[in-house]
Design a protein around this motif. Structure first.
Motif, PDB file in Angstrom:
ATOM      1  N   VAL A 124      66.820  45.123  41.582  1.00 42.18           N
ATOM      2  CA  VAL A 124      67.900  44.813  40.637  1.00 42.18           C
ATOM      3  C   VAL A 124      69.245  45.398  41.072  1.00 42.18           C
ATOM      4  O   VAL A 124      70.213  45.354  40.317  1.00 42.18           O
ATOM      5  N   GLY A 125      69.295  45.959  42.280  1.00 43.87           N
ATOM      6  CA  GLY A 125      70.583  46.298  42.871  1.00 43.87           C
ATOM      7  C   GLY A 125      71.164  47.670  42.588  1.00 43.87           C
ATOM      8  O   GLY A 125      72.370  47.858  42.740  1.00 43.87           O
ATOM      9  N   GLN A 126      70.334  48.653  42.216  1.00 43.39           N
ATOM     10  CA  GLN A 126      70.902  49.993  42.003  1.00 43.39           C
ATOM     11  C   GLN A 126      71.567  50.535  43.261  1.00 43.39           C
ATOM     12  O   GLN A 126      72.608  51.208  43.196  1.00 43.39           O
ATOM     13  N   GLU A 127      70.975  50.224  44.434  1.00 44.41           N
ATOM     14  CA  GLU A 127      71.545  50.685  45.700  1.00 44.41           C
ATOM     15  C   GLU A 127      72.933  50.087  45.914  1.00 44.41           C
ATOM     16  O   GLU A 127      73.857  50.761  46.375  1.00 44.41           O
ATOM     17  N   VAL A 128      73.085  48.819  45.554  1.00 41.39           N
ATOM     18  CA  VAL A 128      74.374  48.142  45.721  1.00 41.39           C
ATOM     19  C   VAL A 128      75.427  48.787  44.823  1.00 41.39           C
ATOM     20  O   VAL A 128      76.557  49.051  45.253  1.00 41.39           O
ATOM     21  N   VAL A 129      75.068  49.045  43.582  1.00 39.24           N
ATOM     22  CA  VAL A 129      76.005  49.689  42.650  1.00 39.24           C
ATOM     23  C   VAL A 129      76.394  51.075  43.166  1.00 39.24           C
ATOM     24  O   VAL A 129      77.561  51.481  43.095  1.00 39.24           O
ATOM     25  N   ALA A 130      75.416  51.811  43.694  1.00 41.93           N
ATOM     26  CA  ALA A 130      75.696  53.151  44.224  1.00 41.93           C
ATOM     27  C   ALA A 130      76.706  53.081  45.372  1.00 41.93           C
ATOM     28  O   ALA A 130      77.636  53.900  45.438  1.00 41.93           O
ATOM     29  N   LEU A 131      76.537  52.119  46.270  1.00 38.49           N
ATOM     30  CA  LEU A 131      77.489  51.957  47.364  1.00 38.49           C
ATOM     31  C   LEU A 131      78.881  51.639  46.830  1.00 38.49           C
ATOM     32  O   LEU A 131      79.887  52.196  47.289  1.00 38.49           O
ATOM     33  N   GLN A 132      78.950  50.750  45.857  1.00 39.56           N
ATOM     34  CA  GLN A 132      80.247  50.371  45.300  1.00 39.56           C
ATOM     35  C   GLN A 132      80.919  51.550  44.605  1.00 39.56           C
ATOM     36  O   GLN A 132      82.138  51.708  44.694  1.00 39.56           O
ATOM     37  N   ARG A 133      80.139  52.385  43.951  1.00 41.37           N
ATOM     38  CA  ARG A 133      80.719  53.531  43.243  1.00 41.37           C
ATOM     39  C   ARG A 133      81.333  54.554  44.187  1.00 41.37           C
ATOM     40  O   ARG A 133      82.269  55.267  43.818  1.00 41.37           O
ATOM     41  N   ILE A 134      80.789  54.655  45.408  1.00 36.70           N
ATOM     42  CA  ILE A 134      81.356  55.635  46.348  1.00 36.70           C
ATOM     43  C   ILE A 134      82.389  54.986  47.264  1.00 36.70           C
ATOM     44  O   ILE A 134      82.826  55.601  48.231  1.00 36.70           O
ATOM     45  N   GLY A 135      82.775  53.747  46.952  1.00 35.26           N
ATOM     46  CA  GLY A 135      83.885  53.126  47.663  1.00 35.26           C
ATOM     47  C   GLY A 135      83.537  52.054  48.660  1.00 35.26           C
ATOM     48  O   GLY A 135      84.432  51.457  49.267  1.00 35.26           O
ATOM     49  N   VAL A 136      82.224  51.777  48.864  1.00 37.92           N
ATOM     50  CA  VAL A 136      81.822  50.730  49.812  1.00 37.92           C
ATOM     51  C   VAL A 136      81.702  49.431  49.019  1.00 37.92           C
ATOM     52  O   VAL A 136      80.618  49.039  48.572  1.00 37.92           O
ATOM     53  N   SER A 137      82.813  48.763  48.845  1.00 38.44           N
ATOM     54  CA  SER A 137      82.869  47.630  47.913  1.00 38.44           C
ATOM     55  C   SER A 137      82.202  46.364  48.441  1.00 38.44           C
ATOM     56  O   SER A 137      81.692  45.554  47.658  1.00 38.44           O
ATOM     57  N   ASP A 138      82.209  46.181  49.755  1.00 37.60           N
ATOM     58  CA  ASP A 138      81.638  44.960  50.344  1.00 37.60           C
ATOM     59  C   ASP A 138      80.137  45.181  50.572  1.00 37.60           C
ATOM     60  O   ASP A 138      79.684  45.397  51.696  1.00 37.60           O
ATOM     61  N   SER A 139      79.370  45.126  49.502  1.00 37.27           N
ATOM     62  CA  SER A 139      77.943  45.429  49.535  1.00 37.27           C
ATOM     63  C   SER A 139      77.156  44.358  48.797  1.00 37.27           C
ATOM     64  O   SER A 139      77.618  43.827  47.786  1.00 37.27           O
ATOM     65  N   VAL A 140      75.975  44.069  49.297  1.00 34.46           N
ATOM     66  CA  VAL A 140      75.112  43.086  48.658  1.00 34.46           C
ATOM     67  C   VAL A 140      73.662  43.466  48.926  1.00 34.46           C
ATOM     68  O   VAL A 140      73.360  44.160  49.898  1.00 34.46           O
ATOM     69  N   GLY A 141      72.759  42.990  48.060  1.00 36.75           N
ATOM     70  CA  GLY A 141      71.338  43.214  48.255  1.00 36.75           C
ATOM     71  C   GLY A 141      70.603  41.907  48.427  1.00 36.75           C
ATOM     72  O   GLY A 141      71.099  40.847  48.034  1.00 36.75           O
ATOM     73  N   ILE A 142      69.412  41.971  49.039  1.00 36.27           N
ATOM     74  CA  ILE A 142      68.540  40.801  49.100  1.00 36.27           C
ATOM     75  C   ILE A 142      67.168  41.172  48.573  1.00 36.27           C
ATOM     76  O   ILE A 142      66.708  42.299  48.728  1.00 36.27           O
TER      77      ILE A 142
END
Length: 260
Positions: A124-142
């Motif tokens: 459900v993308g918790q890893e993606v949200v974590a990346l976005q929160r620390i500034g890595v905005s261009d993130s996606v999960g599969i």
């Protein structure tokens, strides 16, 4: 005259004792500064020690076809009770833990704000949200089941992305790979030269019933990554996974086949 000599001896005795003590200390210090102090014999090793635990990689039996394997994975991914837990009770807790992992990687200059990042098996993308929160905005999960807008549909044995797309890839589902060589091959195909792959794996504990393989050492992973070098291996506490292994894809690559 005799009394005079005895008196002198009594007076000189303390000085003689002090002089003797100083001499002993001086000799002791000199002996430690002697060149012979540094000539310690160290026997050579009979053979070089392996840099990583060799371990084994065992594929679990019971999958009569790839469709059976996929259905087995979907049984977990589509489990409504689990998905409710992932999106409510576990949501914020997992994001905070992943944020700490990714912050550490940023401090080690393995991840940057402008990195294009992929999270493999993101549920459900918790890893993606974590990346976005620390500034890595261009993130996606599969994952096999999408969770828009964080996670798109994708099989980690066959990524829906072109060659050399990502700077950074993370996964904690290596144990779910039925074909580990294909799992790693897709990571190396989609990573840019010099890109970073981070895997969280379980070495000292057995994975859950949905796993397709069991790994007991870092050695098999090192062998699977044909075009990458190990950056570091460290212990982590990642939701039942105990080891973090980081690879960097070589900058000089063999010519890859174009994806059809």
């Amino acid at each position: 005259m005799k009394n005079t000599n005895q008196t002198k001896l009594i007076i000189l005795k303390p000085f003689l004792l002090i002089f003797l003590s100083i001499s002993i200390v001086f000799l002791f210090i000199v002996s430690f500064q002697s060149p012979h102090r540094n000539t310690i014999f160290v026997p050579p090793l009979k053979r070089p020690l392996p840099p990583y635990p060799p371990g084994e990689l065992r594929i679990r039996p019971g999958f009569g076809s790839y469709d059976m394997y996929i259905q087995h994975q979907l049984d977990k991914t589509l489990n409504q009770k689990l998905r409710e837990v992932w999106t409510t009770r576990d949501w914020e807790r997992k994001i905070q833990v992943f944020s700490r992992f990714f912050t550490d990687l940023k401090q080690m200059n393995l991840l940057y704000n402008d990195s294009k990042a992929l999270c493999i098996g993101a549920r459900v993308g918790q890893e993606v949200v974590a990346l976005q929160r620390i500034g890595v905005s261009d993130s996606v999960g599969i994952d096999l089941v999408p969770y828009p807008p964080l996670v798109v549909t994708g099989d980690f044995h066959n990524h829906p992305f072109g060659n050399e797309t990502f700077d950074f890839e993370f996964s904690n589902v290596f144990d779910h790979a039925l074909y580990p060589s294909r799992f790693v091959g897709e990571i190396e195909r989609t990573l840019k030269p010099g890109g970073i792959c981070v895997l969280h794996v379980a070495l000292s504990t057995k994975s859950d019933k949905y796993s397709a393989n069991d790994l007991s050492g870092v050695g098999p992973l090192v062998e699977l990554f044909k075009d990458s070098e190990v950056v570091h291996v460290r212990s982590v506490d990642g939701f039942g996974l105990d080891t973090e292994v980081v690879f960097r894809k070589n900058k000089k690559q063999k010519k890859m086949k174009k994806r059809h």
